[in-house]
Design a protein around this motif. Structure first.
Motif, short mmCIF file in Angstrom:
data_model
loop_
_atom_site.label_atom_id
_atom_site.label_comp_id
_atom_site.label_asym_id
_atom_site.label_seq_id
_atom_site.Cartn_x
_atom_site.Cartn_y
_atom_site.Cartn_z
N LEU A 70 0.83 -1.20 0.00
CA LEU A 70 0.00 0.00 0.00
C LEU A 70 0.86 1.26 0.00
N SER A 71 1.97 1.23 0.73
CA SER A 71 2.87 2.39 0.74
C SER A 71 3.57 2.55 -0.61
N LYS A 72 3.90 1.44 -1.28
CA LYS A 72 4.56 1.55 -2.58
C LYS A 72 3.61 2.00 -3.68
N SER A 73 2.32 1.78 -3.48
CA SER A 73 1.35 2.19 -4.49
C SER A 73 0.96 3.65 -4.37
N GLN A 74 1.27 4.28 -3.25
CA GLN A 74 0.84 5.67 -3.05
C GLN A 74 1.51 6.61 -4.04
N THR A 75 2.75 6.33 -4.43
CA THR A 75 3.45 7.22 -5.36
C THR A 75 2.75 7.26 -6.71
N ASP A 76 2.39 6.10 -7.23
CA ASP A 76 1.70 6.06 -8.52
C ASP A 76 0.31 6.67 -8.45
N VAL A 77 -0.37 6.47 -7.34
CA VAL A 77 -1.71 7.04 -7.19
C VAL A 77 -1.65 8.55 -7.17
N ARG A 78 -0.66 9.10 -6.46
CA ARG A 78 -0.52 10.57 -6.43
C ARG A 78 -0.16 11.13 -7.80
N GLU A 79 0.70 10.40 -8.55
CA GLU A 79 1.06 10.87 -9.89
C GLU A 79 -0.14 10.84 -10.84
N THR A 119 -10.30 -10.48 -5.42
CA THR A 119 -9.19 -10.61 -4.47
C THR A 119 -7.90 -10.98 -5.19
N ILE A 120 -7.99 -11.89 -6.17
CA ILE A 120 -6.80 -12.26 -6.95
C ILE A 120 -6.32 -11.06 -7.76
N LYS A 121 -7.25 -10.27 -8.31
CA LYS A 121 -6.86 -9.06 -9.04
C LYS A 121 -6.11 -8.09 -8.14
N CYS A 122 -6.61 -7.92 -6.93
CA CYS A 122 -5.96 -6.99 -5.99
C CYS A 122 -4.59 -7.50 -5.57
N VAL A 123 -4.46 -8.81 -5.33
CA VAL A 123 -3.16 -9.38 -4.96
C VAL A 123 -2.17 -9.24 -6.11
N ARG A 279 -8.62 -3.71 -0.27
CA ARG A 279 -9.80 -2.97 -0.71
C ARG A 279 -9.46 -1.49 -0.95
N SER A 280 -8.62 -0.93 -0.09
CA SER A 280 -8.18 0.46 -0.31
C SER A 280 -7.38 0.58 -1.59
N LEU A 281 -6.52 -0.42 -1.86
CA LEU A 281 -5.75 -0.42 -3.10
C LEU A 281 -6.66 -0.51 -4.32
N ALA A 282 -7.70 -1.34 -4.24
CA ALA A 282 -8.63 -1.47 -5.35
C ALA A 282 -9.39 -0.16 -5.59
N GLU A 283 -9.80 0.49 -4.53
CA GLU A 283 -10.54 1.76 -4.68
C GLU A 283 -9.65 2.85 -5.25
N ALA A 284 -8.37 2.88 -4.85
CA ALA A 284 -7.47 3.91 -5.36
C ALA A 284 -7.12 3.69 -6.82
N ASN A 285 -7.24 2.47 -7.31
CA ASN A 285 -6.91 2.16 -8.70
C ASN A 285 -8.15 1.88 -9.55
N ASN A 286 -9.31 2.36 -9.10
CA ASN A 286 -10.57 2.18 -9.83
C ASN A 286 -10.88 0.71 -10.11
N LEU A 287 -10.52 -0.13 -9.16
CA LEU A 287 -10.79 -1.56 -9.26
C LEU A 287 -11.80 -1.93 -8.18
N SER A 288 -13.00 -1.41 -8.33
CA SER A 288 -14.01 -1.56 -7.29
C SER A 288 -14.61 -2.96 -7.33
#
Length: 375
Positions: A70-79, A119-123, A279-288
């Motif tokens: 989740l911390s490593k994905s924050q950079t791409d989400v902010r960009e 769940t597999i998509k999020c993993v 779930r937070s990662l999915a929401e931040a990447n439009n993977l609801s």
């Protein structure tokens, strides 16, 4: 689980250790003291003591430490958000559905029964961010995870196999193939991610294009055996991946366990943290997760489940209240016994003091009479 006495090798030849591994194979020594044997091994429950470990670097052990993916994905989400703001592009069609007075939207994913596909998509997305935003600091690449030394297929490995990062779809297809063929559950996918991050933390290695497949395979292999009651054997994975040998699977499992320091415990709090972070990662990447309107049949089922839980917790509250009342009575009886005992001891002490004072007075009187007679 991967040793010579395992049931995984019932239809396979005798195990052979892989000579390419950097980890030394087990060699029994004759001259071992008592401290070097298993007499003083740390119990697995002692590893849950959060005071002895740095919580910042152990997210797979402690619920209050933030997950690495989740911390490593924050950079791409902010960009992404910054580029959308600069270019004035809307984030696409809003597909998210909201509940109203007449319609309630729910997804079929819960912490106890997650949705398998999403769940597999999020993993897979979490693994993708691990590879993309890895720390390039010259960390060692263990031979047991190197796909060039231990290929998963007979096809020739390209010379630049370690240069190109895999796409998220490629990771998803690899994980989905293993899960569908082995009939694994969504909970197993979450435990797989826990073991993967625990391996990266304990062994101090990074997941990269050269080793991501074998690391994911080892994590899935271990998670399926820990989580599922009827686990898939190592020889069964050889049927899924046609070109891999059971000896290689056993060696992969053995070294994976050694790098984890045989810590395969996943507390419920850590599991829940990884679920909600996914779930937070999915929401931040439009993977609801898919939302569906609450139907009448499902509403009846939810009502029945709530009534069952309510009756269950009513009995639990009654029994807890009875236990509490009994404990209070025992405490009161104990206090009364202590008070009575103290009163008896005080009375005895008072009587002893009174008897002592009388004895002193009698002795004084006797001495005065003796003096009078002598005079």
């Amino acid at each position: 689980m991967g040793n010579t006495t395992s049931c995984c090798v019932s239809s396979s030849p005798k195990l052979r250790r892989n000579a390419h591994s950097r980890l030394e194979s087990y060699r029994p020594e004759a001259d071992l003291s008592r401290e070097d044997t298993g007499c003083n091994l740390q119990h697995i429950s002692d590893r849950e003591n959060i005071d002895d470990l740095n919580m910042e670097f152990n997210p797979s052990d402690h619920p209050r430490a933030s997950t690495i993916f989740l911390s490593k994905s924050q950079t791409d989400v902010r960009e992404k958000r910054k580029s959308l703001y600069i270019n004035h592009h809307p984030p696409g069609q809003l597909r998210r559905k909201y509940s109203s007075c007449s319609t309630i939207f729910l997804d079929d994913s819960t912490v106890s029964q997650p949705n398998l596909k999403y769940t597999i998509k999020c993993v897979a997305l979490a693994i993708y961010y691990h590879i993309k935003n890895r720390d390039i600091d010259g960390r060692m690449l263990l031979d047991i995870f190197d796909e060039n030394l231990h290929p998963l297929s007979k096809s020739e490995v390209p010379p630049d196999y370690d240069k190109h990062d895999p796409e998220q779809k490629q990771i998803y297809r690899f994980v989905r193939t293993l899960f569908s063929a082995a009939q694994l559950t969504a909970e197993c996918a979450i435990v797989t991610l826990v073991y993967l991050e625990r391996l990266l933390t304990y062994a101090e290695i990074d997941i990269c294009p050269a080793n991501w497949k074998r690391i994911v395979l080892g994590a899935i292999l271990l998670a399926s055996k820990v989580w599922d009651d009827q686990a898939v054997w190592n020889v069964d994975y050889c049927q899924i991946l046609k070109d891999i040998t059971v000896e290689d699977m056993n060696e992969l499992e053995r070294q994976f366990l050694e790098l984890l320091q045989f810590n395969i415990n996943v507390p419920s709090s850590v599991y829940a943290k990884y679920y909600f972070d996914l779930r937070s990662l999915a929401e931040a990447n439009n993977l609801s997760f898919p939302l569906e309107p609450l139907s009448r049949d499902r509403a009846y089922k939810l009502e029945a489940i709530s009534r069952l839980c309510e009756d269950k917790y009513k009995d639990f509250r009654k029994s807890a209240k009875k236990r509490f009342t009994l404990c209070m009575r025992k405490q009161q009886i104990g206090c009364l016994e202590v008070e009575t005992k103290n009163e008896v001891e005080a009375e005895k002490l008072f009587q002893n003091c009174a008897i002592f004072q009388c004895a002193v007075l009698l002795k004084r009187n006797d001495s005065m009479k003796m003096n009078h007679v002598v005079r």
